[in-house]
Design an enzyme around this catalytic site. Structure first.
Site, PDB file in Angstrom:
ATOM      1  N   GLU A 186       0.864  -1.192   0.000  1.00 36.96           N
ATOM      2  CA  GLU A 186       0.000   0.000   0.000  1.00 36.96           C
ATOM      3  C   GLU A 186       0.891   1.229   0.000  1.00 36.96           C
ATOM      4  O   GLU A 186       1.819   1.336   0.801  1.00 36.96           O
ATOM      5  CB  GLU A 186      -0.915   0.016   1.228  1.00 36.96           C
ATOM      6  CG  GLU A 186      -1.980   1.096   1.115  1.00 36.96           C
ATOM      7  CD  GLU A 186      -2.342   1.747   2.426  1.00 36.96           C
ATOM      8  OE1 GLU A 186      -3.444   2.312   2.513  1.00 36.96           O
ATOM      9  OE2 GLU A 186      -1.520   1.726   3.368  1.00 36.96           O
ATOM     10  N   HIS A 220     -11.415  -0.660   3.256  1.00 38.31           N
ATOM     11  CA  HIS A 220     -11.845  -0.252   4.594  1.00 38.31           C
ATOM     12  C   HIS A 220     -11.560   1.216   4.912  1.00 38.31           C
ATOM     13  O   HIS A 220     -11.949   1.688   5.975  1.00 38.31           O
ATOM     14  CB  HIS A 220     -11.155  -1.150   5.625  1.00 38.31           C
ATOM     15  CG  HIS A 220      -9.665  -0.955   5.608  1.00 38.31           C
ATOM     16  ND1 HIS A 220      -8.872  -1.363   4.546  1.00 38.31           N
ATOM     17  CD2 HIS A 220      -8.826  -0.358   6.479  1.00 38.31           C
ATOM     18  CE1 HIS A 220      -7.618  -1.022   4.782  1.00 38.31           C
ATOM     19  NE2 HIS A 220      -7.557  -0.415   5.950  1.00 38.31           N
TER      20      HIS A 220
HETATM   21  O1  TEU Z   1      -3.868   3.649   5.347  1.00 35.97           O
HETATM   22  C1  TEU Z   1      -2.933   4.587   4.911  1.00 35.97           C
HETATM   23  C2  TEU Z   1      -3.496   5.839   4.471  1.00 35.97           C
HETATM   24  O2  TEU Z   1      -2.955   6.457   3.597  1.00 35.97           O
HETATM   25  C3  TEU Z   1      -4.722   6.350   5.169  1.00 35.97           C
HETATM   26  O3  TEU Z   1      -4.304   7.249   6.132  1.00 35.97           O
HETATM   27  C4  TEU Z   1      -5.645   7.002   4.246  1.00 35.97           C
HETATM   28  O4  TEU Z   1      -5.045   8.162   3.724  1.00 35.97           O
HETATM   29  C5  TEU Z   1      -6.886   7.372   4.950  1.00 35.97           C
HETATM   30  O5  TEU Z   1      -7.352   6.238   5.635  1.00 35.97           O
HETATM   31  C6  TEU Z   1      -7.958   7.814   3.993  1.00 35.97           C
HETATM   32  O6  TEU Z   1      -9.083   8.215   4.701  1.00 35.97           O
HETATM   33  C7  TEU Z   1      -3.393   2.536   6.019  1.00 35.97           C
HETATM   34  C8  TEU Z   1      -4.554   1.676   6.487  1.00 35.97           C
HETATM   35  O7  TEU Z   1      -5.237   1.171   5.373  1.00 35.97           O
HETATM   36  C9  TEU Z   1      -5.414   2.485   7.407  1.00 35.97           C
HETATM   37  O8  TEU Z   1      -6.566   1.793   7.791  1.00 35.97           O
HETATM   38  C10 TEU Z   1      -4.572   2.842   8.616  1.00 35.97           C
HETATM   39  O9  TEU Z   1      -5.296   3.711   9.455  1.00 35.97           O
HETATM   40  C11 TEU Z   1      -3.257   3.524   8.226  1.00 35.97           C
HETATM   41  O10 TEU Z   1      -2.590   2.877   7.153  1.00 35.97           O
HETATM   42  C12 TEU Z   1      -2.293   3.500   9.388  1.00 35.97           C
HETATM   43  O11 TEU Z   1      -1.855   2.199   9.610  1.00 35.97           O
END
Ligand code: TEU
Ligand code: CA
Length: 569
Positions: free
Chosen positions: A259, A335
């Site tokens: 990601e 999510h």
């Molecule tokens: O998400 C990374 C991320 O870029 C998020 O902050 C995103 O920008 C935001 O959720 C959009 O609303 C990952 C995970 O998928 C997320 O659930 C976690 O909160 C985050 O990393 C921290 O681990």
């Protein structure tokens, strides 16, 4: 293309365990609940399940704050439950990939507790995290956390600040410390020995912090710099991922998906390169990221409606750039994102099913590995019943609301709540809708997050009973991907004249044998287009019961198949 990998023909189903199925009456989904629903997932026809984090965690951020990487959160069950899930899934021909969250740990992780405990700053674990002295009595630099507020928290005891790009309960690990890397690689190999099938790697592009931790650009009226551009693709990120590949990934027949935030095509190719020296594919956010003015006080939360042209330009760019030189992932939702049908489609009763099918077909005929977020196959929608901030649970939502509405009074509560019903991460985290029984069959106790009241109409039972449901439409798309090589290896091409079209997204996929022509109306307008469809073409997929050739109705999608050599009409 090099020899085909198993994940190039695979479709992934994302399970958010907390909201999938509760088996022990506490209102929280769990591993035994997933085991109960394996048949459902198998019926859909997918190949892989991606599990959001199920590790031990104080659950400040939906489990993305892990306090023990080698234990299961007791709320979700035990390690024995996990072993059973894995072996049952494997026996059914389903693979399982786990979430790897190693940019940061939980503050409750033993490593961080030991890091904190060192008064003389020289214990082995101090250097597991990113600690810095204050500068002029302030934070070491201007970075803001992605969840708003500063990215640094002061520790009275040691007189230093620690870095957290997300919540203060999620301290960033120091990847420059070889001990950190080795601990992580050992942990990954430990999961490999259990027989898992790969990892989805959380914010993996952020693990290498830039030398000297320079200030980041300040945008809009924020008082903090946005660390995104400064920490993404840091100086050693490829070295560290290659080391991980060498010590872990290359030893297992896995699929890996990283990601990444703010990724461009050229940087992405370095991670998801064809020689397999790093990761198999990435999640990038461009096509889902058109959400208005990100400099606004409320961040990316706004009432902006994404435009077809932006989404199409982005998809064309990534499809073209990766053809034959790498591999991409395909998704509309997860999510962290709104429900696909609410954000890109149309949740009005007359259009919900049509637009959900249109979105599905548009995405599933592209090149890459498709991901289906739980409930997407039912056309689940955002939760319009969220009318008060007290109904939300997500740390990002609550923090941003507190900052913008309560503390700085930059926007009204009503306006922010309107935006949250579009964008809050809780929209996709509401309980899975199984049937019409109480709490949608998710749990017989009050769920941790309110069920969407529309479960009476939208649920898995109703979908399985209806041969024309969105569910069976997805099932067909997945089957076609397994059967037709052109979906995996065909060249992508936008139809001539489609570039500026405000209604239609139309493209072909072609290999030496077969051509597919995909025509999708992204809007609720009826339009007329005269595409050059060969006489020999068969209608492979459609979401209306009849074909009107040049008339394209609201959210209509048609997929034609014909031999590549067939004569034009
Ligand atoms: O998400 C990374 C991320 O870029 C998020 O902050 C995103 O920008 C935001 O959720 C959009 O609303 C990952 C995970 O998928 C997320 O659930 C976690 O909160 C985050 O990393 C921290 O681990
Ligand atoms: Ca439970």
């Amino acid at each position: 293309m090099q020899t085909e990998k198993w994940w190039q023909k695979a479709v992934v189903y994302q399970v958010y365990p907390k909201s999938f199925q509760d088996s022990n009456h506490d209102g929280i989904g769990d591993i035994r609940g997933i085991i109960q629903r394996l048949d459902y997932i198998k019926t859909l026809g997918v190949d892989v399940i991606w599990l959001n984090p199920i590790y031990k965690s104080p659950d400040i951020d939906g489990g993305y704050d892990i306090s023990d990487y080698q234990n299961i959160n007791p709320t979700f069950g035990s390690m024995a439950d996990f072993d059973e899930l894995l072996s049952k899934a494997h026996a059914m021909g389903l693979k399982i990939i786990m979430d790897l969250v190693v940019n940061h740990s939980s503050f409750q992780h033993d490593w961080f507790q030991k890091s904190l405990a060192s008064s003389e700053l020289d214990n082995d674990y101090r250097d597991y995290y990113v600690w810095r002295d204050p500068v002029d009595g302030h934070e070491p630099n201007n970075w803001g956390s992605f969840f708003s507020g500063p990215a640094w928290t002061y520790d009275e005891k040691s007189g230093q600040y620690y870095l957290h790009l997300f919540a203060k309960e999620q301290p960033d690990l120091n990847w420059d410390n070889p001990k950190v890397r080795h601990s992580i690689f050992d942990m990954m190999n430990w999961w490999a020995a259990k027989g898992i099938d790969g990892f989805r790697m959380d914010v993996i592009s952020l693990i290498s912090k830039p030398d000297g931790l320079p200030d980041a650009p300040i945008t809009g009226d924020s008082i903090f710099g946005n660390p995104g551009p400064v920490v993404s693709n840091g100086p050693h990120v490829h070295q560290y991922i290659r080391e991980m590949n060498n010590k872990v990934l290359s030893k297992h027949d896995w699929m890996t998906v990283g990601e990444t935030t703010g990724m461009n095509v050229n940087d992405a190719k370095k991670y998801a390169n064809i020689d397999g020296s790093e990761l198999d594919m990435l999640f990038q956010f461009e096509h889902v990221g058109y959400d208005g003015d990100t400099n606004a006080a409320q961040g990316h939360f706004s009432g902006y409606t994404p435009k077809l042209k932006d989404i199409r330009d982005s998809i064309v760019k990534w499809q073209t750039a990766f053809d034959g030189t790498g591999w991409t992932s395909l998704y509309w939702s997860n999510h962290d994102q709104p429900r696909a049908v609410s954000w890109f489609g149309n949740k009005a009763p007359e259009y919900r099913e049509l637009s959900a099918k249109m979105l599905a077909a548009l995405l599933h005929f592209l090149q890459g590995t498709p991901y289906i977020y739980q409930g997407e196959e039912l056309g689940m929608t955002n939760n319009d019943a969220f009318q008060s901030i007290t109904q939300y649970r997500d740390v990002e939502t609550l923090t941003l609301y507190r900052q913008t509405v309560e503390q700085k009074k930059l926007t009204s509560s009503k306006e922010m709540l309107d935006y949250l019903r579009i964008h809050s991460r809780d929209n996709t985290r509401t309980p899975m809708q199984w049937d019409t029984s109480s709490n949608a069959g998710f749990s017989d106790s009050t769920p941790w997050l309110e069920t969407n009241p529309n479960y009476q109409a939208i649920n898995a039972k109703a979908a399985l009973d209806n041969p024309d449901s969105i569910f069976y439409f997805y099932q067909k798309l997945i089957k076609l991907r397994h059967q037709l090589p052109v979906i995996t290896d065909g060249t992508f091409k936008l139809l001539p004249d489609n570039e500026q079209d405000d209604h239609i997204f139309a493209y072909t996929r072609t290999n030496s044998e077969t051509t597919l022509l995909i025509i999708a109306n992204f809007t609720s307008d009826t339009v007329t287009r005269d595409y050059d469809v060969p006489k020999a073409a068969q209608l492979l997929i459609q979401n209306y019961t009849d074909d009107q050739e040049t008339t394209i109705r609201p959210y209509e999608v048609k997929v034609y198949q014909y031999p590549t050599k067939s004569l034009k009409k």
